[in-house]
Design an enzyme around this catalytic site. Structure first.
Site, mmCIF file in Angstrom:
data_model
loop_
_atom_site.group_PDB
_atom_site.id
_atom_site.type_symbol
_atom_site.label_atom_id
_atom_site.label_comp_id
_atom_site.label_asym_id
_atom_site.label_seq_id
_atom_site.Cartn_x
_atom_site.Cartn_y
_atom_site.Cartn_z
ATOM 1 N N ASN A 1 -16.860 4.641 1.108
ATOM 2 C CA ASN A 1 -16.970 6.002 1.639
ATOM 3 C C ASN A 1 -18.075 6.743 0.894
ATOM 4 O O ASN A 1 -18.677 6.204 -0.032
ATOM 5 C CB ASN A 1 -15.618 6.733 1.552
ATOM 6 C CG ASN A 1 -15.149 6.864 0.129
ATOM 7 O OD1 ASN A 1 -15.794 7.500 -0.690
ATOM 8 N ND2 ASN A 1 -14.030 6.218 -0.182
ATOM 9 N N LYS B 1 -18.640 -16.016 2.830
ATOM 10 C CA LYS B 1 -19.365 -15.070 3.665
ATOM 11 C C LYS B 1 -19.079 -15.361 5.140
ATOM 12 O O LYS B 1 -19.172 -16.524 5.567
ATOM 13 C CB LYS B 1 -20.865 -15.208 3.383
ATOM 14 C CG LYS B 1 -21.671 -14.162 4.090
ATOM 15 C CD LYS B 1 -23.160 -14.319 3.841
ATOM 16 C CE LYS B 1 -23.924 -13.449 4.799
ATOM 17 N NZ LYS B 1 -25.287 -13.871 4.990
ATOM 18 N N ILE C 1 -2.024 5.811 -4.941
ATOM 19 C CA ILE C 1 -1.890 5.910 -6.407
ATOM 20 C C ILE C 1 -1.283 7.255 -6.793
ATOM 21 O O ILE C 1 -0.352 7.327 -7.600
ATOM 22 C CB ILE C 1 -3.271 5.717 -7.085
ATOM 23 C CG1 ILE C 1 -3.925 4.433 -6.581
ATOM 24 C CG2 ILE C 1 -3.123 5.690 -8.601
ATOM 25 C CD1 ILE C 1 -5.392 4.292 -6.934
ATOM 26 N N LYS D 1 0.162 18.228 2.027
ATOM 27 C CA LYS D 1 -0.194 17.030 1.244
ATOM 28 C C LYS D 1 0.466 17.087 -0.136
ATOM 29 O O LYS D 1 0.960 16.091 -0.636
ATOM 30 C CB LYS D 1 -1.714 16.944 1.123
ATOM 31 C CG LYS D 1 -2.225 15.613 0.638
ATOM 32 C CD LYS D 1 -3.730 15.462 0.803
ATOM 33 C CE LYS D 1 -4.118 15.036 2.209
ATOM 34 N NZ LYS D 1 -5.565 14.891 2.381
HETATM 35 N N1 CTP Z 1 -5.146 9.095 -3.275
HETATM 36 C C1 CTP Z 1 -4.677 8.056 -4.078
HETATM 37 N N2 CTP Z 1 -4.513 6.826 -3.539
HETATM 38 C C2 CTP Z 1 -4.752 6.587 -2.231
HETATM 39 C C3 CTP Z 1 -5.218 7.653 -1.402
HETATM 40 C C4 CTP Z 1 -5.405 8.895 -1.966
HETATM 41 O O1 CTP Z 1 -4.464 8.266 -5.279
HETATM 42 N N3 CTP Z 1 -4.580 5.379 -1.743
HETATM 43 C C5 CTP Z 1 -5.293 10.443 -3.884
HETATM 44 C C6 CTP Z 1 -6.714 10.956 -3.942
HETATM 45 O O2 CTP Z 1 -7.311 10.600 -5.197
HETATM 46 C C7 CTP Z 1 -6.521 12.452 -3.815
HETATM 47 C C8 CTP Z 1 -5.305 12.583 -2.927
HETATM 48 O O3 CTP Z 1 -4.622 11.331 -3.011
HETATM 49 O O4 CTP Z 1 -6.197 13.041 -5.048
HETATM 50 C C9 CTP Z 1 -5.554 12.914 -1.507
HETATM 51 O O5 CTP Z 1 -6.420 12.014 -0.927
HETATM 52 P P1 CTP Z 1 -6.751 12.111 0.616
HETATM 53 O O6 CTP Z 1 -7.633 10.955 0.971
HETATM 54 O O7 CTP Z 1 -7.211 13.495 0.951
HETATM 55 O O8 CTP Z 1 -5.279 11.954 1.192
HETATM 56 P P2 CTP Z 1 -4.651 10.933 2.139
HETATM 57 O O9 CTP Z 1 -3.414 10.435 1.493
HETATM 58 O O10 CTP Z 1 -5.651 9.918 2.552
HETATM 59 O O11 CTP Z 1 -4.219 11.862 3.352
HETATM 60 P P3 CTP Z 1 -4.891 12.073 4.801
HETATM 61 O O12 CTP Z 1 -5.408 10.748 5.230
HETATM 62 O O13 CTP Z 1 -3.731 12.575 5.575
HETATM 63 O O14 CTP Z 1 -5.946 13.139 4.626
#
Ligand code: CTP
Length: 398
Positions: A208, A286, A305, A337
């Site tokens: 990303n 690959k 996490i 969230k």
């Molecule tokens: N995060 C994490 N582990 C993951 C996904 C997210 O620790 N597998 C943590 C990110 O570091 C951040 C928070 O969760 O602090 C929110 O991440 P975000 O990507 O905005 O949330 P999502 O759980 O992906 O929610 P959504 O897809 O609904 O936006």
């Protein structure tokens, strides 16, 4: 507080020297005494009179000033302080420190001292990024010199980028941390940062656009308040800050394991943009173009996490801070969230393209806590990080 601490402050020749006048005032407010040294070039930017008036002490300017030698020799001057601070530290002063030159009072003091040295560089962005300055910086870090800044932003010369001297209060925080006086001294904090890379095969991955800028700034700000920071970073664009323990990972699963290995901590700040999914069965070889058509990738969910750590019973950090990048209904989504993940705070930001925040140097943040939503004004990512670090310090020590 810096009561009875003695700071030897070397003011180099840069436009940022005016901020060092404020720095003197801030240090004295906190009970420190400041012995100022002004380089010849520094005198072009601030006057000896204003420096000595603010410090309430004589300003030292010349190696061969016999009165100075009679009052206090340069060896004694360099060693009587608890900390030597160079602000602004010009490219020239950094070069002299690396080369071991001692051809004026400032460089001689820096050679003669046996006291820890903290420097706040300030220079044009091209000068800061020049290979010579980069080499010098690396060498100074290896020599045990502590850095604060430079920050990114608009510069007096009209350019934009890293090179601005850290603000006086940031330098004060770094001085406190260097003297073991920071509010987070003795606290252990983990910070996750950057994107993750999820392999498709040995040469391809899903990623990303996270640069790691905000997480890096948070780690730097926490360390400057004295915290012991474990910085767990995916493959980010920006280099990790100084003064933190860096753990490099690639995938979400590696990040998750690294977080477990870092526990226990007093606080966890989860700024990483973790990939939500990974390819279920990444190929060992690959993937080749084939007559059978396009490859089909099946996905599986990555460990969350933040959620896992937030919901840990025993061993949960005292404070868990998540981030939320949203494109619409920021407060509503981020509040939901926070509840879903079970973390204490959410730092929410609007990353819709119109804001220019994603990939930019500024951020507009809403802090969601159990007390509600608190909107912060739009400011640089470094400033957001400092404010957040101050809040974390207040929460852990209050
Ligand atoms: N995060 C994490 N582990 C993951 C996904 C997210 O620790 N597998 C943590 C990110 O570091 C951040 C928070 O969760 O602090 C929110 O991440 P975000 O990507 O905005 O949330 P999502 O759980 O992906 O929610 P959504 O897809 O609904 O936006």
């Amino acid at each position: 507080m810096l009561a009875s601490k003695r700071i030897l402050l070397i003011i180099g020749g840069g436009i940022a020297a005016y901020k060092s006048l404020d720095l003197i005032r801030r240090l004295r407010e906190r009970g420190a005494s400041v012995t100022p040294v002004l380089t010849r070039a520094g005198e072009e930017f601030v006057t000896p009179l204003s420096v000595s008036a603010l410090a309430g002490e004589k300003v030292y300017r010349d190696l061969f000033d016999l009165t100075d030698e009679a009052e206090m020799g340069h060896i004694q001057l360099s060693r009587s302080a608890d900390l030597v601070v160079v602000a602004p530290a010009t490219a020239d002063l950094m070069g002299k420190m690396v080369a071991g030159l001692a051809n004026d009072l400032a460089s001689t003091l820096l050679m003669a001292t046996d006291t820890p040295v903290l420097i706040a560089p300030a220079m044009n962005v091209r000068m800061w990024e020049h290979p010579a300055t980069r080499r010098n910086r690396e060498q100074l870090v290896a020599d045990g010199i502590t850095f604060v800044g430079p920050n990114e932003g608009d510069m007096a010369c009209g350019e934009h980028g890293p090179g601005r001297m850290a603000e006086p209060l940031e330098i004060v925080a770094a001085i406190e941390a260097a003297l073991g006086k920071g509010p987070l001294t003795g606290k252990r904090i983990l910070v996750t940062s950057g994107p993750t890379h999820e392999p498709i095969d040995p040469v391809r991955y899903i990623a990303n656009r996270s640069s790691g800028a905000q997480g890096t700034a948070v780690a730097r700000a926490l360390a400057s308040l004295g915290a012991e920071v474990v910085f767990i970073t995916g493959p980010a664009e920006v280099p990790p800050p100084d003064g933190v323990r860096v753990v490099r990972v690639e995938s979400a699963r590696e990040m998750s394991d690294a977080v477990d290995a870092a526990l226990p901590v007093d606080a966890g700040v989860f700024a990483a943009a973790v990939a939500d999914w990974r390819v279920a069965a990444a190929s060992e070889r690959k993937l080749k173009k084939s007559k059978d058509g396009l490859p089909v990738l099946e996905f599986t969910e990555n460990p969350d996490i933040l959620k896992r750590v937030s919901r840990m019973g025993e061993g949960r950090p005292g404070l868990v801070v998540g981030f939320a990048a949203e494109t619409d209904n920021v407060i509503e989504h981020a509040t939901a969230k926070r509840a879903r993940k079970g973390c204490d705070w959410i730092v929410a930001n609007d990353v819709s393209p119109a804001t220019g925040i994603m990939g930019g140097s500024e951020n507009a943040v809403t802090l969601i806590t159990d007390a509600g939503a608190e909107e912060w004004p739009r400011m640089g990512k470094d400033a957001v990080a400092e404010r957040l670090a101050q809040r974390i310090a207040a929460a852990l020590t209050g």
